[in-house]
Design an enzyme around this catalytic site. Structure first.
Site, PDB file in Angstrom:
ATOM      1  N   GLU A 152     -12.989  -3.922   0.462  1.00  0.00           N
ATOM      2  CA  GLU A 152     -12.609  -2.516   0.645  1.00  0.00           C
ATOM      3  C   GLU A 152     -13.782  -1.575   0.927  1.00  0.00           C
ATOM      4  O   GLU A 152     -14.063  -0.661   0.146  1.00  0.00           O
ATOM      5  CB  GLU A 152     -11.801  -2.027  -0.574  1.00  0.00           C
ATOM      6  CG  GLU A 152     -10.507  -2.805  -0.741  1.00  0.00           C
ATOM      7  CD  GLU A 152      -9.618  -2.325  -1.901  1.00  0.00           C
ATOM      8  OE1 GLU A 152     -10.000  -1.375  -2.600  1.00  0.00           O
ATOM      9  OE2 GLU A 152      -8.552  -2.921  -2.099  1.00  0.00           O
ATOM     10  N   GLU A 184      -5.652  -9.614  -1.401  1.00  0.00           N
ATOM     11  CA  GLU A 184      -5.606  -9.016  -2.751  1.00  0.00           C
ATOM     12  C   GLU A 184      -4.307  -8.258  -2.979  1.00  0.00           C
ATOM     13  O   GLU A 184      -3.831  -7.546  -2.099  1.00  0.00           O
ATOM     14  CB  GLU A 184      -6.781  -8.065  -2.982  1.00  0.00           C
ATOM     15  CG  GLU A 184      -6.921  -7.651  -4.445  1.00  0.00           C
ATOM     16  CD  GLU A 184      -7.965  -6.564  -4.675  1.00  0.00           C
ATOM     17  OE1 GLU A 184      -9.124  -6.747  -4.260  1.00  0.00           O
ATOM     18  OE2 GLU A 184      -7.610  -5.532  -5.274  1.00  0.00           O
TER      19      GLU A 184
END
Ligand SMILES: *[C@@H]1O[C@H](CO)[C@@H](O)[C@H](O)[C@H]1NC(C)=O
Ligand SMILES: *[C@@H]1O[C@H](CO)[C@@H](O)[C@H](O)[C@H]1NC(C)=O
Ligand SMILES: *[C@@H]1O[C@H](CO)[C@@H](O)[C@H](O)[C@H]1NC(C)=O
Ligand SMILES: *[C@@H]1O[C@H](CO)[C@@H](O)[C@H](O)[C@H]1NC(C)=O
Ligand SMILES: *[C@@H]1O[C@H](CO)[C@@H](O)[C@H](O)[C@H]1NC(C)=O
Ligand SMILES: *[C@@H]1O[C@H](CO)[C@@H](O)[C@H](O)[C@H]1NC(C)=O
Ligand SMILES: *[C@@H]1O[C@H](CO)[C@@H](O)[C@H](O)[C@H]1NC(C)=O
Ligand SMILES: *[C@@H]1O[C@H](CO)[C@@H](O)[C@H](O)[C@H]1NC(C)=O
Ligand SMILES: *[C@@H]1O[C@H](CO)[C@@H](O)[C@H](O)[C@H]1NC(C)=O
Ligand SMILES: *[C@@H]1O[C@H](CO)[C@@H](O)[C@H](O)[C@H]1NC(C)=O
Ligand SMILES: *[C@@H]1O[C@H](CO)[C@@H](O)[C@H](O)[C@H]1NC(C)=O
Length: 505
Positions: A251, A353
């Site tokens: 991220e 994820e």
């Protein structure tokens, strides 16, 4: 003592196969299954049925958990009023299913005695469990650690010789991640498809000198950051662990979210592409780890456009093998993934994820079927849109949903209660298992007609079995009926709020 041990072993052999769920109901719509040192629900070995029969495994809100039944095909020559499966029309292959070896996962698993711990690892990786074949390994710390750390924290200056002994693995690698991965591989009987992701760079390499917040990796450390990844692969290799893949970083766009405390290695605008093209790509491909898959994005659907921009460069395209997508912005329709696939058909796509993080509820909700259904719904949507797998976040958290040094408590498919010496398998564990257990690597999605009010995906497996997974999210039972022109008709009642995996050879 000796005879007691023998008695226990005998008891284990008699009862070890196909044990049912030891249900416990908290104040929720469904149950958890309780496991301890001597008891844990598990699968019998699944063996092929004769060709006129099919297996169904069902879990539902009423408390069924992988409940098995064997049924006969009917009407072998007449499927005119049913939906169809057509194995001649094929889509993507399965990359895999798994979870992340976070520090918190290791801490919670290690808080249990050896036997309970072994039941937990089995629950995820063995044939008695849901047979995960993938594992995400954080490169250094994450928010699910007890503190932030990189592998080069013990330097006071922006020292950048990663080949020196200044880069060493952390105690967390040696105490939690490495032994647990080895244990999992032992139980699985082969290597896991491991992939590394980094959250944290040495602070001295970042513009704000912090692990999180509005700060970027400084350009003068781009090569160091590439070398850092190679050094990680090397030190794990020395510990006997090989990686299948590595991502371009967890991220990287987190810095855009104000007040976000999740540690992030952010890049200034197009810098990530520059880093991939000039540093990480060439360094990886020129290393002893040149076959390790380079996985792009490792972030949410909402920033898929950023990756699309990066891939306009043929140099970036030459390095990226596939992409990992997080689920936190899945309010954006999965059709964006199909669009991406159509543009880059050679890239594999999987979920890298997911976890339930609901600000309006307690982080850990024990026995919520709704959360299980949320997992199943997302996985089916992903599989219907060219994604070939789904990797969960923490594999085990404590009853608070931690530890997490930034108090980012969330839920997990297995919740450990160390005080009681037991752990709880949540509905999300079973929801994921309905896919991970039945869709081995290299299964290929095949065409199945949509069924009204039911969500369904079908696969042809490498062992030539057909696996069909169906989700009934309705409050009432629904008939599931379809026709396989080589077998006959399958028809059964899907109980309200249920997930079923159908399997036949
Ligand atoms: C483990 O669970 C089983 C099944 O519920 C129970 O019979 C047994 O007493 C438990 N063992 C311990 C040590 O709590
Ligand atoms: C399936 O067919 C067999 C005979 O081939 C029969 O004995 C059995 O009862 C049938 N099972 C079901 C569930 O109808
Ligand atoms: C197929 O079987 C169903 C009953 O299962 C029957 O209603 C239908 O008429 C049959 N169709 C053909 C074409 O034989
Ligand atoms: C699939 O292809 C085979 C051989 O090409 C053919 O015999 C069969 O009818 C096809 N199946 C369907 C459902 O179209
Ligand atoms: C840094 O040094 C401390 C104390 O000397 C040590 O405990 C820690 O493991 C070191 N960290 C790393 C990443 O080497
Ligand atoms: C990096 O450190 C190692 C070990 O301390 C040393 O042998 C090597 O010469 C150093 N490399 C550079 C480029 O400074
Ligand atoms: C670590 O780097 C520093 C320079 O920042 C150097 O002085 C020191 O010798 C290095 N330590 C080791 C163990 O290589
Ligand atoms: C690959 O490594 C070799 C030896 O270290 C070096 O000579 C060469 O320039 C490197 N190539 C690239 C593309 O980085
Ligand atoms: C990218 O495209 C350019 C010109 O179109 C070409 O010269 C170059 O070799 C290509 N590079 C790669 C890695 O494909
Ligand atoms: C955890 O175990 C302790 C000790 O048995 C018990 O008091 C507590 O209620 C348990 N927590 C949950 C969530 O079941
Ligand atoms: C699956 O079917 C194909 C074609 O019918 C055959 O070649 C292959 O050997 C089968 N594989 C297994 C594992 O049975």
């Amino acid at each position: 003592m000796y005879s007691l041990t023998l008695a226990l072993i005998a008891w284990w052999i008699v009862f070890a196969n196909g044990q049912s769920c030891d249900q416990r109901k908290y104040d929720q719509d469904s149950v958890v299954c309780v496991c301890n040192a001597t008891y844990c629900d598990s699968f019998d070995p699944i063996t092929p049925e004769a060709s006129g029969k099919y297996l169904i495994f069902t879990s539902d809100r009423d408390g069924r958990r992988f409940q098995k039944s064997v049924q006969n095909f009917s009407n072998p020559s007449n499927g005119s009023d049913s939906s169809w499966i057509n194995r001649n029309v094929t889509y993507q292959g399965i990359v895999g299913f798994g979870g992340a070896f976070t520090d918190s996962t290791g801490i919670n698993i290690n808080s249990l005695d050896e036997k309970t711990k072994s039941n937990l690892i089995s629950a995820y990786f063995s044939k008695k469990g849901i047979e995960y074949n993938m594992g995400r390994v954080p490169i250094g710390g994450t928010d699910f650690s007890t503190h932030a750390y990189s592998y080069m924290d013990n330097q006071t200056v922006a020292y950048s010789n990663v080949s020196s002994t200044n880069f060493t693995l952390a105690p967390e690698d040696l105490q939690y991640k490495i032994p647990l991965i080895k244990n999992a591989q032992q139980v699985l009987g082969r290597k896991l498809k491991l992939f590394g992701s980094a959250w944290i760079a040495p602070r001295a390499w970042k513009s704000n000198g912090q692990y999180s917040g509005f700060g970027f990796l400084n350009r003068e450390h781009f090569q160091d950051w590439a070398d850092y990844h190679i050094r990680f692969l090397q030190l794990y290799k020395e510990q006997g662990l090989d990686f299948w893949g590595i991502t371009t970083g967890n991220e990287p766009n987190n810095y855009l979210v104000p007040f976000n405390k999740v540690p992030t290695v952010a890049f200034f605008f197009y810098d990530q592409q520059t880093w991939i093209n000039n540093n990480f790509g060439p360094t990886l491909r020129n290393s002893s780890y040149s076959n390790v898959k380079l996985i792009g994005l490792d972030d949410n659907r909402i920033v898929l456009g950023f990756l699309d921009d990066q891939l306009k460069s043929n140099v970036t395209r030459s390095f990226i093998d596939g992409i990992g997508i997080h689920w936190y912005t899945d309010f954006i329709p999965a059709s964006v993934v199909t669009k991406f696939h159509n543009k880059y058909p050679n890239l594999f796509i999987f979920g890298s994820e997911a976890c339930i993080q609901n600000m309006l509820q307690e982080p850990v909700v024990l026995g919520s079927w709704g959360r299980g259904e949320q997992y199943a719904n997302d996985i089916i949507n992903d599989l219907q849109n060219w994604m070939g797998g789904w990797v969960d976040w923490n594999m085990a958290l404590n009853v608070q949903g931690g530890p997490t040094y930034i108090n980012n408590f969330v839920d997990s498919p297995i919740i450990v209660n160390a005080t009681a010496g037991e752990f709880y398998k949540q509905p999300t564990y079973y929801a994921l298992g309905h896919f991970s257990k039945f869709l081995p690597e290299n299964s290929v999605r095949v065409k199945i007609e949509d069924l009204e009010n039911l969500q369904v995906v079908a696969f042809q497996r490498p062992d030539n079995a057909t696996a069909v997974i169906v989700l009934n999210s309705n409050d009432d039972a629904r008939e599931f009926k379809y026709f396989d022109n080589e077998r006959g008709e399958i028809s059964f009642n899907c109980t309200p709020h249920s997930i079923s995996s159908i399997l036949y050879w």
